[in-house]
Design a protein around this motif. Structure first.
Motif, short mmCIF file in Angstrom:
data_model
loop_
_atom_site.label_atom_id
_atom_site.label_comp_id
_atom_site.label_asym_id
_atom_site.label_seq_id
_atom_site.Cartn_x
_atom_site.Cartn_y
_atom_site.Cartn_z
N TYR A 155 -0.59 2.09 -7.33
CA TYR A 155 -1.43 2.96 -7.14
C TYR A 155 -1.90 2.86 -5.58
O TYR A 155 -1.64 1.70 -5.19
N HIS A 156 -2.11 3.95 -5.01
CA HIS A 156 -2.62 3.85 -3.63
C HIS A 156 -3.66 3.14 -3.09
O HIS A 156 -4.83 3.13 -4.07
N ILE A 157 -3.51 2.25 -2.26
CA ILE A 157 -4.73 1.19 -1.76
C ILE A 157 -5.16 1.65 -0.58
O ILE A 157 -6.22 1.75 -0.18
N CYS A 158 -4.26 1.77 0.50
CA CYS A 158 -4.51 1.94 1.96
C CYS A 158 -3.40 2.88 2.74
O CYS A 158 -2.03 2.91 1.98
N GLY A 159 -3.81 3.25 3.87
CA GLY A 159 -2.82 3.80 4.50
C GLY A 159 -2.08 2.96 5.57
O GLY A 159 -2.67 1.61 5.60
#
Length: 682
Positions: A79-83
């Motif tokens: 899952y997306h955490i950071c850019g």
């Protein structure tokens, strides 16, 4: 987009290039400078690209945008955490606080060329992470040094949807006309849900002094940070955007990574914009940790070449050292200025041998005191400098930059508003650069600043066609231009180094370095000024001054007594407003004076210092080099100065230039190294 309080590198010529050039894996720049920062699928000349509010980005709009995704446990979904920002084919730059989720590279992946967060298209690339490097000085409480680097397991291939962003070498000067953007998949409002379509928004870079006002961030924004957004909070980054890019578009048709999304208070709150890490301030750190696909394939041949070169150098050095030591025991006295070979090498030979002998020093060999980086500051913040108040006279002969032994810095009379005569010894780094005229007479042409024992910084336009060093001399410790022989010191000039990209029309890169024929001894009247390594954050606590022997009014006569005046440094956007200089100033220039024009530099002051005082550090720093202006003392047309901090690396490289005194041992060693290398390769 908004934010919650988030932690959210012919054959013989090639061999010589190998020896003198950087070692593999330590390249000075790993970013493809000619190809970075472009958006193949977007017309950057179209006005439609100037988006003010946050909205969905088009596919391929930000081809360096990366989604860094983590896996809670083996077998579970990512899952997306950071850019993050792609800066070369296998390196992603992000924020250090993002890593708190998991330190193991095996638990991370980087998704590049993504538009919909969970619906990859045919050009999307998913890469495993091989290493994670966090800045060793990252602080959770303040988010200082909030930068990290992800190395990918494989290099990615560039296409229309995947491109690297450019990294600036020096901090760019930004104005309200600079188009800057943020992007990410973060929340669209405070405590809201993350979005699935990449968002983009145009933001304003807010001056540091405004961000640090008591009703904004109250001094919490350091010199390694900047803030961007809007004053009313209508545009901002938010949780999930951390680590992503703050990117600005410049006239070379490229985007540069100006900031890394770091922290903030809430999302979209008035007077609390997003805080970003200044990418340019970490360029050397990035270069030292970035690798590309070339550095992972260093061959055995390279190892043999460098091992053999090291062995040859080692034996040549110590054979000579042992022989000199034996001569010393036999009673032969060594001259003080003659150095053991390893000292000569460390000081005067090329990059290759200096690296082999990194860290070697000796006190016996300096014909002059060692060159240093004068007054270098990794972070110039008065509040953070732990320097106690000292008696300035007690250090009058110590090589301490930016101090004035004959002036008590605690007196209020320091704050001079108008121009007037300077007292003797008030500006001990002030130099008069003079050209030989007739009958042995010299005439003052320009001013300069002493920055090292044998180096004077000035403006390139002062040289014009007088490029022969023998025509020039530098005079130190002067108050009266053609007097003060008791305290003054003259030195001939041996080398003149103007910036190779100086433009006489625009005065861009208007900087030059004069190397002296002798070493200057410091005293109460002669001292070097400090050079900041990053642009100073100036406030009302930092008085700034100019000094020189120039004209006292437009079309007037020069002054024979050194003049001084306190001036104001204006924000870049003010200087470039339409009724001032109307956009003429580049990011390497600044303007200073007074809005009414009653204080200014004039003809004859060129090359002289614009210097500012840091009370907590108790030193003066060279902020600018007097360059040019329209007239003298005209309203809304203050003097223009070269931003000294932006040329720190250029200055440092010239300070270490010793090509005119390469010794015979150096030549012999390099010849041997080349010979050994040729035989190994062939």
């Amino acid at each position: 987009m908004r934010r919650s309080l988030r932690p959210a590198a012919g054959p013989s010529l090639a061999l010589l290039a190998l020896l003198y050039g950087p070692l593999p894996g330590a390249l000075p720049s790993k970013v493809p400078a000619h190809e970075c920062g472009r958006r193949p699928l977007v017309d950057d000349t179209a006005e439609g690209s100037r988006i003010i509010g946050g909205h969905d980005a088009q596919l391929g709009a930000w081809p360096w945008q990366v989604s860094l995704q983590a896996q809670p446990a083996p077998g579970e979904s990512f899952y997306h955490i950071c850019g993050g920002s792609l800066i070369n084919s296998n390196s992603v730059l992000t924020a250090a606080h993002c890593i708190k989720v998991n330190m193991s590279p095996e638990s991370w992946r980087a998704v590049i060329g993504l538009h919909h967060l969970y619906k990859p298209h045919f050009r999307t690339v998913i890469q495993k992470v091989s290493t994670i490097t966090i800045h060793s000085d990252f602080e959770w409480g303040t988010f200082e040094n909030d930068v990290a680097l992800f190395q990918l397991a494989k290099s990615v291939k560039y296409n229309d949807y995947i491109q690297p962003i450019c990294l600036p070498d020096t901090p760019p000067l930004l104005s309200h006309e600079t188009s800057c953007y943020i992007s990410g998949w973060g929340s669209t409002y405070e405590h809201g849900k993350a979005v699935r379509i990449l968002q983009e928004a145009r933001v304003n870079i807010i001056p540091q002094q405004i961000c640090n006002k008591f009703d904004w961030y109250a001094g919490a924004v350091s010199l390694n940070m900047l803030c961007a957004g809007t004053e009313n909070g209508s545009v901002d980054s938010c949780q999930g955007d951390s680590g992503g890019p703050l990117m600005c578009y410049f006239l070379d048709d490229k985007y540069y990574l100006v900031g890394i999304t770091s922290s903030g208070v809430g999302c979209g709150r008035p007077q609390l914009p997003g805080i970003y890490i200044r990418a340019a301030n970490y360029r050397s750190w990035i270069d030292s940790h970035v690798s590309d696909n070339k550095t992972t394939t260093v061959s055995i041949q390279f190892v043999l070449i460098f091992s053999t070169a090291g062995w040859v150098t080692f034996h040549l050095i110590f054979a000579r050292s042992s022989r000199d030591a034996q001569q010393g025991r036999a009673g032969k006295k060594r001259e003080k200025t003659r150095c053991p070979p390893f000292c000569v090498l460390d000081r005067r030979c090329g990059v290759f041998v200096r690296r082999l002998l990194a860290g070697w020093r000796c006190s016996c060999c300096w014909a002059r005191p060692p060159a240093r980086t004068p007054g270098s500051l990794q972070r110039v913040s008065p509040a953070s400098l732990d320097v106690g108040r000292r008696n300035p006279r007690a250090h009058s002969h110590v090589s301490e930059c930016g101090t004035r032994p004959l002036v008590d810095e605690t007196t209020e009379e320091e704050r001079i508003v108008g121009g007037h005569d300077a007292e003797l010894g008030r500006w001990p780094w002030q130099v008069s650069l003079q050209v030989h005229h007739t009958h042995g007479r010299y005439l003052h042409v320009c001013a300069g600043s002493l920055i090292d024992y044998d180096s004077v910084l000035t403006a390139a336009h002062c040289i014009q066609k007088r490029t022969t060093p023998e025509l020039w001399r530098a005079v130190f410790g002067l108050r009266r231009l053609y007097g003060d022989k008791i305290h003054s010191v003259n030195s001939q000039v041996v080398k003149i180094m103007p910036h190779c990209r100086y433009d006489a029309r625009s005065h861009v890169n208007d900087i030059a370095l004069f190397k002296l024929s002798q070493v200057i001894t410091y005293n109460d009247y002669i001292q070097p000024i400090c050079l900041p390594s990053t642009p100073l954050l100036l406030s009302d606590r930092n008085p700034c001054y100019i000094s020189g022997w120039g004209l006292t009014k437009e079309n007037g006569t020069p002054s024979y007594i050194l003049q001084e005046a306190e001036i104001k440094v204006f924000p870049h956007e003010v200087c470039n407003s339409y009724d001032w200089y109307n956009g003429r100033l580049s990011r390497n220039q600044l303007c200073a004076g007074s809005e009414s024009g009653h204080v200014d530099a004039c003809l004859g002051d060129s090359g002289g210092p614009l210097m500012c005082y840091l009370p907590d550090d108790d030193k003066f720093y060279l902020v600018g080099i007097t360059s040019f202006g329209i007239g003298c003392g005209r309203p809304k047309l203050p003097g223009i100065y070269i931003h000294a901090a932006n040329y720190k690396s250029w200055i440092d490289s010239r300070l270490l230039d010793k090509t005119s005194i390469v010794s015979i041992p150096c030549v012999l060693i390099f010849s041997t190294v080349v010979w050994v290398t040729i035989h190994l390769v062939l």
